[in-house]
Design a protein around this motif. Structure first.
Motif, PDB file in Angstrom:
ATOM      1  N   UNK A 195      40.427  35.870  38.211  1.00  0.00           N
ATOM      2  CA  UNK A 195      39.779  35.508  39.464  1.00  0.00           C
ATOM      3  C   UNK A 195      40.506  36.109  40.663  1.00  0.00           C
ATOM      4  N   UNK A 196      41.823  36.215  40.560  1.00  0.00           N
ATOM      5  CA  UNK A 196      42.587  36.813  41.654  1.00  0.00           C
ATOM      6  C   UNK A 196      42.273  38.302  41.803  1.00  0.00           C
ATOM      7  N   UNK A 197      42.095  38.982  40.680  1.00  0.00           N
ATOM      8  CA  UNK A 197      41.864  40.436  40.697  1.00  0.00           C
ATOM      9  C   UNK A 197      40.389  40.793  40.694  1.00  0.00           C
ATOM     10  N   UNK A 198      39.519  39.807  40.826  1.00  0.00           N
ATOM     11  CA  UNK A 198      38.090  40.033  40.642  1.00  0.00           C
ATOM     12  C   UNK A 198      37.561  41.156  41.532  1.00  0.00           C
ATOM     13  N   UNK A 199      37.959  41.165  42.797  1.00  0.00           N
ATOM     14  CA  UNK A 199      37.426  42.149  43.738  1.00  0.00           C
ATOM     15  C   UNK A 199      37.926  43.562  43.462  1.00  0.00           C
ATOM     16  N   UNK A 200      38.992  43.671  42.699  1.00  0.00           N
ATOM     17  CA  UNK A 200      39.529  45.007  42.384  1.00  0.00           C
ATOM     18  C   UNK A 200      38.932  45.572  41.106  1.00  0.00           C
ATOM     19  N   UNK A 201      38.144  44.784  40.393  1.00  0.00           N
ATOM     20  CA  UNK A 201      37.557  45.222  39.128  1.00  0.00           C
ATOM     21  C   UNK A 201      36.168  45.813  39.353  1.00  0.00           C
ATOM     22  N   UNK A 202      35.814  46.747  38.513  1.00  0.00           N
ATOM     23  CA  UNK A 202      34.463  47.300  38.557  1.00  0.00           C
ATOM     24  C   UNK A 202      33.485  46.257  38.020  1.00  0.00           C
ATOM     25  N   UNK A 203      32.205  46.360  38.365  1.00  0.00           N
ATOM     26  CA  UNK A 203      31.228  45.391  37.836  1.00  0.00           C
ATOM     27  C   UNK A 203      31.238  45.298  36.314  1.00  0.00           C
ATOM     28  N   UNK A 204      31.396  46.445  35.669  1.00  0.00           N
ATOM     29  CA  UNK A 204      31.431  46.429  34.198  1.00  0.00           C
ATOM     30  C   UNK A 204      32.650  45.662  33.696  1.00  0.00           C
ATOM     31  N   UNK A 205      33.814  45.897  34.320  1.00  0.00           N
ATOM     32  CA  UNK A 205      35.034  45.194  33.912  1.00  0.00           C
ATOM     33  C   UNK A 205      34.933  43.710  34.226  1.00  0.00           C
ATOM     34  N   UNK A 206      34.341  43.366  35.364  1.00  0.00           N
ATOM     35  CA  UNK A 206      34.149  41.950  35.698  1.00  0.00           C
ATOM     36  C   UNK A 206      33.345  41.247  34.609  1.00  0.00           C
ATOM     37  N   UNK A 207      32.260  41.882  34.176  1.00  0.00           N
ATOM     38  CA  UNK A 207      31.396  41.266  33.174  1.00  0.00           C
ATOM     39  C   UNK A 207      32.073  41.212  31.807  1.00  0.00           C
ATOM     40  N   UNK A 230      27.031  34.067  36.104  1.00  0.00           N
ATOM     41  CA  UNK A 230      28.091  35.086  36.029  1.00  0.00           C
ATOM     42  C   UNK A 230      29.384  34.464  35.510  1.00  0.00           C
ATOM     43  N   UNK A 231      30.203  35.225  34.791  1.00  0.00           N
ATOM     44  CA  UNK A 231      31.446  34.667  34.248  1.00  0.00           C
ATOM     45  C   UNK A 231      32.341  34.048  35.303  1.00  0.00           C
ATOM     46  N   UNK A 232      32.419  34.657  36.505  1.00  0.00           N
ATOM     47  CA  UNK A 232      33.334  34.104  37.509  1.00  0.00           C
ATOM     48  C   UNK A 232      32.848  32.765  38.043  1.00  0.00           C
ATOM     49  N   UNK A 233      31.559  32.477  37.965  1.00  0.00           N
ATOM     50  CA  UNK A 233      31.077  31.141  38.331  1.00  0.00           C
ATOM     51  C   UNK A 233      31.582  30.103  37.328  1.00  0.00           C
TER      52      UNK A 233
END
Length: 248
Positions: A195-207, A230-233
């Motif tokens: 969650x801390x690094x979420x904004x630095x990840x690509x959409x594919x990596x986030x998913x 979404x996983x982060x939710x």
């Protein structure tokens, strides 16, 4: 300065305590420990002499005094003060967990036992081991800190209070039924880091990474994976519930 990721996935920067300030705190605590030892020895000598105790009782008194001074003092002081012995308090130091949270008895006991056996006295060559390991550590950790998962920071003010995590309203009912206490520290740490690094990840990596964590977290809590979110939710709702239970 070092960056810590809190249990709420908030990044904090705190100044690391280095050898000079830690040495000053240690010497002050050592002076208090010597005073405590002298007091206990005086009381034990007076009591055992009055009752004409045999050698076994003298040996017991010696062991009790040694354990009280070398282990009980640092463990009790750091537990009761949430990371501050008298020496640390005087020098503005505090022991915190690796996520910047306050320590508890388990952390203090690990640090106390390791300090008595490895870092300072029995095998520590009067603190040489603690100094060497602190110099080799980027965060100034001695062996006891590594084993306990703690760091000593330099601060004369209260630790900043991180923002509270809020579960998405559409997952509030689901998260309210979760028992997040079954999550291991390693798994919870992975969720915080994601969650801390979420904004630095690509959409594919986030998913991809998020989906893996959701599956692992739900498997650990033995609950069904909520679909359509979404996983982060989902992971944010889990951390919000974990924070809520920790504050009870």
């Amino acid at each position: 300065m070092a960056e810590f990721t809190t249990g709420e996935a908030v990044a904090l920067e705190l100044p690391i305590a280095r050898i000079p300030s830690r040495a000053g705190a240690f010497l002050l605590d050592l002076l208090i420990q010597l005073t405590l030892a002298a007091t206990l020895i005086f009381l034990a000598t007076a009591l055992l002499t009055a009752f004409d105790a045999d050698e076994a009782w003298w040996a017991v008194a010696g062991i009790v005094t040694l354990v009280t001074v070398l282990v009980a003092y640092p463990v009790c002081s750091e537990t009761l003060s949430r990371g501050r012995s008298i020496g640390k308090l005087a020098f503005g130091l505090r022991v915190v967990r690796s996520d910047a949270g306050p320590i508890d008895f388990r952390h203090a006991l690990t640090r106390g036992l390791t300090g008595a056996i490895v870092d300072f006295w029995m095998l520590g060559a009067f603190g040489a081991v603690a100094v060497i390991t602190s110099l080799c550590s980027r965060e100034g950790r001695r062996v006891g800190d590594v084993l306990a998962g703690t760091v000593v920071v330099h601060t004369r003010q209260n630790l900043p209070v991180p923002a509270l995590v809020m579960a998405p309203p559409w997952l509030s009912a689901w998260s309210a039924q979760l028992d997040t206490s079954v999550l291991s520290d390693e798994l919870a740490g992975s969720v915080r880091q994601y969650l801390t690094r979420l904004r630095t990840l690509s959409p594919a990596a986030q998913q991809h990474l998020g989906s893996q964590l959701v599956v692992a977290v739900c498997a650990a809590m033995r609950c069904q994976v909520p679909t359509g979110y979404p996983p982060y939710h989902v992971l944010g709702a889990v951390l919000a519930r974990r924070q809520q239970l920790a504050r009870v």
